[in-house]
Design an enzyme around this catalytic site. Structure first.
Site, PDB file in Angstrom:
ATOM      1  N   ARG A   1       0.559  -7.727   6.939  1.00 23.30           N
ATOM      2  CA  ARG A   1      -0.170  -6.927   5.947  1.00 23.30           C
ATOM      3  C   ARG A   1      -1.633  -6.917   6.370  1.00 23.30           C
ATOM      4  O   ARG A   1      -2.328  -7.915   6.214  1.00 23.30           O
ATOM      5  CB  ARG A   1      -0.002  -7.627   4.594  1.00 23.30           C
ATOM      6  CG  ARG A   1      -0.472  -6.860   3.394  1.00 23.30           C
ATOM      7  CD  ARG A   1      -0.477  -7.763   2.176  1.00 23.30           C
ATOM      8  NE  ARG A   1      -1.644  -8.626   2.162  1.00 23.30           N
ATOM      9  CZ  ARG A   1      -1.681  -9.860   1.683  1.00 23.30           C
ATOM     10  NH1 ARG A   1      -0.609 -10.420   1.187  1.00 23.30           N
ATOM     11  NH2 ARG A   1      -2.799 -10.556   1.697  1.00 23.30           N
TER      12      ARG A   1
ATOM     13  N   HIS B   1      -3.349  -7.981  -0.639  1.00 20.35           N
ATOM     14  CA  HIS B   1      -2.068  -7.905  -1.365  1.00 20.35           C
ATOM     15  C   HIS B   1      -2.100  -6.702  -2.310  1.00 20.35           C
ATOM     16  O   HIS B   1      -1.223  -5.852  -2.286  1.00 20.35           O
ATOM     17  CB  HIS B   1      -1.837  -9.207  -2.136  1.00 20.35           C
ATOM     18  CG  HIS B   1      -0.704  -9.127  -3.094  1.00 20.35           C
ATOM     19  ND1 HIS B   1       0.602  -9.163  -2.694  1.00 20.35           N
ATOM     20  CD2 HIS B   1      -0.687  -8.953  -4.439  1.00 20.35           C
ATOM     21  CE1 HIS B   1       1.377  -9.035  -3.760  1.00 20.35           C
ATOM     22  NE2 HIS B   1       0.622  -8.902  -4.814  1.00 20.35           N
TER      23      HIS B   1
ATOM     24  N   TYR C   1      -8.197 -16.692   1.981  1.00 25.12           N
ATOM     25  CA  TYR C   1      -7.075 -17.519   2.452  1.00 25.12           C
ATOM     26  C   TYR C   1      -6.589 -17.201   3.872  1.00 25.12           C
ATOM     27  O   TYR C   1      -5.617 -17.774   4.331  1.00 25.12           O
ATOM     28  CB  TYR C   1      -5.904 -17.460   1.453  1.00 25.12           C
ATOM     29  CG  TYR C   1      -5.409 -16.057   1.151  1.00 25.12           C
ATOM     30  CD1 TYR C   1      -4.503 -15.411   1.995  1.00 25.12           C
ATOM     31  CD2 TYR C   1      -5.850 -15.377   0.020  1.00 25.12           C
ATOM     32  CE1 TYR C   1      -4.057 -14.133   1.725  1.00 25.12           C
ATOM     33  CE2 TYR C   1      -5.412 -14.087  -0.259  1.00 25.12           C
ATOM     34  CZ  TYR C   1      -4.516 -13.474   0.590  1.00 25.12           C
ATOM     35  OH  TYR C   1      -4.074 -12.205   0.326  1.00 25.12           O
TER      36      TYR C   1
HETATM   37  C1  TPP Z   1       9.504 -12.776 -10.739  1.00 28.43           C
HETATM   38  C2  TPP Z   1       8.056 -12.562 -10.400  1.00 28.43           C
HETATM   39  N1  TPP Z   1       7.260 -13.621 -10.180  1.00 28.43           N
HETATM   40  C3  TPP Z   1       5.953 -13.439  -9.846  1.00 28.43           C
HETATM   41  C4  TPP Z   1       5.423 -12.181  -9.765  1.00 28.43           C
HETATM   42  C5  TPP Z   1       3.951 -11.965  -9.382  1.00 28.43           C
HETATM   43  N2  TPP Z   1       3.864 -11.442  -8.006  1.00 28.43           N
HETATM   44  C6  TPP Z   1       3.626 -10.143  -7.772  1.00 28.43           C
HETATM   45  S1  TPP Z   1       3.611  -9.796  -6.139  1.00 28.43           S
HETATM   46  C7  TPP Z   1       3.917 -11.398  -5.711  1.00 28.43           C
HETATM   47  C8  TPP Z   1       4.045 -11.806  -4.257  1.00 28.43           C
HETATM   48  C9  TPP Z   1       5.094 -11.043  -3.532  1.00 28.43           C
HETATM   49  O1  TPP Z   1       5.095 -11.383  -2.175  1.00 28.43           O
HETATM   50  P1  TPP Z   1       6.155 -10.796  -1.174  1.00 28.43           P
HETATM   51  O2  TPP Z   1       7.515 -10.838  -1.794  1.00 28.43           O
HETATM   52  O3  TPP Z   1       5.988 -11.490   0.113  1.00 28.43           O
HETATM   53  O4  TPP Z   1       5.778  -9.261  -1.060  1.00 28.43           O
HETATM   54  P2  TPP Z   1       4.407  -8.604  -0.580  1.00 28.43           P
HETATM   55  O5  TPP Z   1       3.544  -8.463  -1.784  1.00 28.43           O
HETATM   56  O6  TPP Z   1       3.815  -9.483   0.468  1.00 28.43           O
HETATM   57  O7  TPP Z   1       4.775  -7.276  -0.038  1.00 28.43           O
HETATM   58  C10 TPP Z   1       4.017 -12.188  -6.851  1.00 28.43           C
HETATM   59  C11 TPP Z   1       4.263 -13.648  -6.831  1.00 28.43           C
HETATM   60  C12 TPP Z   1       6.296 -11.081 -10.016  1.00 28.43           C
HETATM   61  N3  TPP Z   1       5.886  -9.821  -9.928  1.00 28.43           N
HETATM   62  N4  TPP Z   1       7.608 -11.309 -10.317  1.00 28.43           N
END
Ligand code: TPP
Length: 361
Positions: A258, A262, A271
């Site tokens: 990425r 985020h 970080y």
């Molecule tokens: C069940 C749940 N827990 C926490 C969140 C908060 N949250 C939103 S995005 C994220 C991280 C997601 O990371 P990843 O799966 O690696 O996808 P990326 O954003 O890197 O594409 C979190 C913890 C959420 N949306 N749903």
């Protein structure tokens, strides 16, 4: 052939095109017409322009929180291009390239990020589920859709997307386990962009690769260079073929990065170090495919600039339409939870309404 030759337990990664756009494994090249390849490239470029402009709008205070896709365009476009339009797509929130390739209207996409849920109402022939905010829940939907396809005697498959962080959720396990046991026609794509917000991939799973998790579920798994559109397409095409012909689900880990934040609410400088980002910029999937297309005389720098300009104008006029559609009423936020507002929701609504009028909005 790809899944058999690139065993994730041996730490193998499928790569067909190198960082300079040169084909290093001619024998593994998938069969893609020049026309389709240009379409794929243009979609990646379009996605990049949308990201760039949307980030500007967000900084100008005209857009809400937005999740950029910079660096992940090959993973998104290469996977969806290997499916057909009747196959279902269940997405998380960082799948812009795939949405566009599938024909999701830009107006809808921008409307959604503008805070209007109606943006996710896709045209009838666009088989994309709405954004799924609870991480990894969309894989359950993909498993259910694929199972339904079997029950109906159809041969449509369902492709589901998740981030590397999402693979630590229970829903990921449940969906893959169900799919393997029921032999459903699924393709599970992990966009391993190395971070789940600020959590590094190494902090959320101790497995050497995510692809190897497939073995435990009893399905084929492969890790591909997610910035190499040929590798991504080739693996997905094989997985789709297997799924469609009754061979069951597969897991594809697209190893990517990425390049941006985020979301616009995040500050990645807190970080990760800049040097890491600079290293990955050299692997940019768009530059890589552009170099390849130019070498094949299928594209030019002039065309590139012209296309970027046209896309920019289109994003600008579409976003203006979205802005002119107005904000969604405050009530919507509180009315779509239950049939009737609960007393607690009513309290929250009154509190917010009072706050909004105190700041004159
Ligand atoms: C069940 C749940 N827990 C926490 C969140 C908060 N949250 C939103 S995005 C994220 C991280 C997601 O990371 P990843 O799966 O690696 O996808 P990326 O954003 O890197 O594409 C979190 C913890 C959420 N949306 N749903």
């Amino acid at each position: 052939m790809y899944f058999k030759s690139f065993n994730p337990l041996d730490g193998e990664q499928l790569q067909i095109m190198n960082e300079h756009g040169e084909i290093i494994r001619d024998d593994l090249m998938p069969d893609i017409s020049d026309e389709d390849l240009i379409e794929m490239y243009k979609t990646m470029l379009f996605s990049r322009v949308i990201d760039t402009k949307t980030l500007q709008y967000q900084r100008q205070g005209r857009m809400l929180t937005y999740a950029p896709n910079l660096g992940q365009e090959a993973t998104q476009v290469g996977t969806i291009a290997a499916t057909r339009s009747t196959d279902w797509m269940a997405s998380a929130f960082r799948e812009l390239g795939a949405w566009l390739y599938r024909g999701a209207p830009l107006y809808n996409i921008l409307l959604y990020w503008y805070g209007n849920e109606w943006g996710m109402h896709m045209p009838e022939d666009v088989k994309i589920l709405p954004v799924s905010v609870p991480i990894a829940s969309q894989l359950q939907h993909a498993a259910g859709l694929a199972y339904a396809s079997v029950l109906k005697g159809e041969d449509d498959i369902a492709i589901g997307y998740v981030g590397d962080g999402g693979t630590s959720q229970g829903d990921f396990h449940e969906a893959l386990n169900f799919a393997a046991v029921m032999n459903t026609p699924n393709v599970f794509i992990v966009q391993n962009n190395q971070y789940a917000i600020s959590t590094k991939r190494s902090q959320q799973t101790n497995a050497a690769t995510i692809a190897q998790k497939a073995i435990a579920y009893g399905m084929p798994g492969i890790q591909v260079d997610g910035n190499d559109i040929f590798a991504v397409y080739a693996a997905t095409e094989e997985a789709v073929k297997r799924a469609r012909s009754g061979g069951g689900p597969s897991l594809i880990e697209c190893y990517t990065y990425r390049l941006g934040a985020h979301t616009t609410a995040d500050d990645p400088t807190k970080y990760r170090d800049n040097e890491e980002v600079e290293q990955w910029k050299k692997k940019d999937p768009i530059d890589r495919l552009k170099k390849h297309l130019i070498m094949k005389n299928l594209w030019t720098e002039e065309k590139d600039l012209e296309q970027i300009e046209n896309y920019g104008q289109y994003v600008k006029s579409t976003f203006e339409k979205v802005e002119n559609s107005g904000l969604v009423p405050l009530e919507d936020v509180f009315d779509y939870h239950y049939e009737k507002r609960t007393p607690e929701l009513e309290r929250q609504y009154q509190e917010r309404k009072a706050y909004n009028s105190s700041i004159g909005s």
